[in-house]
Design an enzyme around this catalytic site. Structure first.
Site, PDB file in Angstrom:
ATOM      1  N   HIS A 139      62.097  34.362  37.822  1.00  0.00           N
ATOM      2  CA  HIS A 139      61.623  33.919  39.973  1.00  0.00           C
ATOM      3  C   HIS A 139      60.322  32.844  39.085  1.00  0.00           C
ATOM      4  O   HIS A 139      59.691  32.730  37.777  1.00  0.00           O
ATOM      5  CB  HIS A 139      60.288  35.325  40.008  1.00  0.00           C
ATOM      6  CG  HIS A 139      59.412  35.395  38.618  1.00  0.00           C
ATOM      7  ND1 HIS A 139      57.995  34.805  38.759  1.00  0.00           N
ATOM      8  CD2 HIS A 139      59.515  36.792  38.323  1.00  0.00           C
ATOM      9  CE1 HIS A 139      57.205  35.406  37.718  1.00  0.00           C
ATOM     10  NE2 HIS A 139      58.248  37.084  37.284  1.00  0.00           N
ATOM     11  N   ASP A 141      57.851  30.985  40.085  1.00  0.00           N
ATOM     12  CA  ASP A 141      56.146  30.835  40.374  1.00  0.00           C
ATOM     13  C   ASP A 141      55.416  32.203  39.733  1.00  0.00           C
ATOM     14  O   ASP A 141      56.105  33.007  38.917  1.00  0.00           O
ATOM     15  CB  ASP A 141      55.795  32.161  42.087  1.00  0.00           C
ATOM     16  CG  ASP A 141      56.602  33.333  41.845  1.00  0.00           C
ATOM     17  OD1 ASP A 141      57.936  33.882  41.896  1.00  0.00           O
ATOM     18  OD2 ASP A 141      55.851  34.304  42.738  1.00  0.00           O
ATOM     19  N   ASP A 172      56.072  34.915  32.039  1.00  0.00           N
ATOM     20  CA  ASP A 172      55.784  35.954  33.267  1.00  0.00           C
ATOM     21  C   ASP A 172      56.403  34.225  33.986  1.00  0.00           C
ATOM     22  O   ASP A 172      55.277  34.472  35.257  1.00  0.00           O
ATOM     23  CB  ASP A 172      54.894  36.303  33.637  1.00  0.00           C
ATOM     24  CG  ASP A 172      55.028  37.060  34.581  1.00  0.00           C
ATOM     25  OD1 ASP A 172      56.556  37.455  34.481  1.00  0.00           O
ATOM     26  OD2 ASP A 172      54.137  37.743  35.495  1.00  0.00           O
ATOM     27  N   GLU A 206      57.893  36.185  43.531  1.00  0.00           N
ATOM     28  CA  GLU A 206      58.208  36.932  43.292  1.00  0.00           C
ATOM     29  C   GLU A 206      56.880  37.574  43.131  1.00  0.00           C
ATOM     30  O   GLU A 206      56.367  38.647  43.563  1.00  0.00           O
ATOM     31  CB  GLU A 206      59.060  36.899  42.059  1.00  0.00           C
ATOM     32  CG  GLU A 206      59.163  38.814  40.917  1.00  0.00           C
ATOM     33  CD  GLU A 206      57.834  39.445  40.424  1.00  0.00           C
ATOM     34  OE1 GLU A 206      58.512  40.303  39.779  1.00  0.00           O
ATOM     35  OE2 GLU A 206      57.259  38.393  39.913  1.00  0.00           O
TER      36      GLU A 206
END
Length: 467
Positions: A139, A141, A172, A206
């Site tokens: 992801h 985002d 992340d 996400e």
């Protein structure tokens, strides 16, 4: 059903992945020696670590922080186009699309969500035939960088110091995405032909709902197995918890707080904040029950939990509050998914438990709490004996990163591909998860480089080397 001739369908061709892995997959896996080609690949990945870091920094520099429904897009399209160009350069067929607005009548994505200016990306690197297909997912985002004043550096600069890259989203999970891309680029540069297809897919949303992954599944993105490059520190996550977000509104009756009030049955004021204590007490009892209840236990994730996270009540400091709103985060293990693929059964249990507890109060018996529910983010699990688990562990061990089988107490997009897309997905990625969402988020450069090498090995071993 997906049409194999539909250009929107990104399903890799290849054999079945149903065979069971050896017993070693149940724990730590033995290190398999590298063959000559694999050694060349690992060396080439290491030689290009500066280019890998440059790619990771370029991704961090693009602001793709999570947004509220209705907010304008940020740099999502720029980032996806950057990845698209790099994948096209290694002969991938790409699809960059803005899904239609989703959410109406769908428990799994928020109402009113639009993807304008925030496309999804899918790419297919065609294999030569006879191998298994592999989905590589991430992801783009990231959570908000606020409060920015607490950072020791610009959260979008991708600052490099002390062997780490700092920046919002680097752990992340832009570092993992960069590692997967660099792995594929290295294989292409060395002329390594794969037997099975590689399907690469990066999505939005996400962090907020999982709507991007849902859109990718609807587009037909799938493979024999998948890997999501969340920061697992080279462990393999085979399970994750799901979540529900109920908001409970307790009704009161306004009145002057500095004046003595008659009984509510005689028209007196009722303090909604005080009445909410009964709801909080019921939640506390329920969460204690869940912690030991057998059906809430799972071998790889924590038991179910319900946590009050936001409370708001009152209109004026000298007025009895007319209402009090309490929002909770409910997390639950895979075993709590109902037959219809939702958590409706758990939702009923929570509602009935709290309403039964509040009926002891005469006011709340006549004015029961009001409920609203946000997205139903469904958990998932993959059989730890699935061959992709052993393949990932062996790839990590081959570069000196021995991992273990475990799970994730939160949620990831792999659950959507597993539950609704027919692609069993595990998480396998670089670095520890303890920097996620924090100020001065970071990823170690050695971690990124080792993951890129492991991702290349995993891809070769899963898809098979042709010729």
């Amino acid at each position: 059903m997906t049409d194999p001739d539909d250009p929107r369908t990104h399903e890799g061709t290849g054999g079945s992945a149903r065979a069971k892995a050896p017993a070693a997959a149940a724990g730590r896996v033995a290190v398999e020696p590298l063959n000559a080609l694999e050694e060349r690949v690992v060396e080439a990945v290491a030689e290009g670590r500066d280019e890998l870091v440059a790619l990771a920094r370029a991704l961090v520099a693009l602001d793709t922080t999570a947004r509220e429904t209705g907010d304008p897009p940020r740099d999502e399209e720029r980032l996806q186009r950057l990845l698209e160009r790099r994948l096209q350069a290694i002969d991938a067929e790409t699809d960059l699309w803005e899904p239609e607005g989703t959410g109406t009548g769908n428990r799994h994505v928020p109402d009113g969500l639009t993807f304008e200016g925030r496309p999804q990306l899918a790419a297919r690197l065609a294999g030569r035939g006879g191998g298994r297909s592999l989905l590589l997912n991430g992801h783009i985002d990231a959570v908000s960088a606020e409060p920015r004043e607490l950072w020791s550096c610009d959260p979008f600069a991708g600052e490099v110091r002390d062997g780490r890259v700092y920046g919002r989203g680097i752990a992340d999970m832009k570092g993992g995405i960069a590692g997967m891309v660099w792995a594929l680029e290295t294989l292409h540069r060395l002329g390594v032909g794969l037997a099975g297809d590689v399907v690469f897919c990066t999505v939005t949303d996400e962090e907020s709902s999982g709507a991007g992954g849902w859109a990718a599944v609807k587009r037909g993105v799938k493979a024999d197995a998948g890997v999501v490059a969340e920061p697992t520190d080279f462990d393999v996550w085979v399970a994750c918890r799901g979540s529900l977000t109920p908001t409970i509104t307790v009704e009161g009756r306004p009145g002057h707080a500095e004046m003595r009030q008659p009984h509510w049955q005689a028209g007196g004021a009722v303090n909604a904040i005080e009445k909410t204590r009964l709801v909080l007490d019921a939640i506390e009892r329920l969460r204690e029950e869940w912690r030991s209840r057998p059906d809430m236990q799972h071998p790889y994730v924590s038991a179910g939990d319900i946590v009050p996270t936001v409370i708001a009540g009152g209109e004026w400091e000298v007025t009895y509050p007319a209402s009090c709103r309490l929002t909770c985060e409910v997390v639950y293990p895979p075993g709590q998914v109902s037959d219809d693929g939702t958590a409706r059964g758990l939702e009923r249990e929570i509602t009935e438990t709290i309403e039964n507890a509040t009926r002891v109060d005469p006011w709340l018996r006549e004015h029961p709490p009001h409920w609203s529910w946000d997205c139903d983010v469904v958990p998932a699990e993959v059989d730890p004996g699935h061959p992709v688990v052993a393949t990932a562990l062996a790839a990590g061990a081959a570069v000196g990163r021995t991992g273990r089988i475990t799970g994730f107490d939160s949620w990831h997009d792999g659950a959507t591909f597993t539950n609704f897309g027919g692609t069993p997905c595990v998480c396998f990625g670089p670095g520890p998860a303890d920097t996620l969402h924090r100020v001065d988020e970071w990823a170690g450069i050695d971690d990124l480089a080792d993951f890129a090498a492991a991702a290349a090995l995993l891809t070769m071993r899963w898809c098979g080397v042709a010729g």
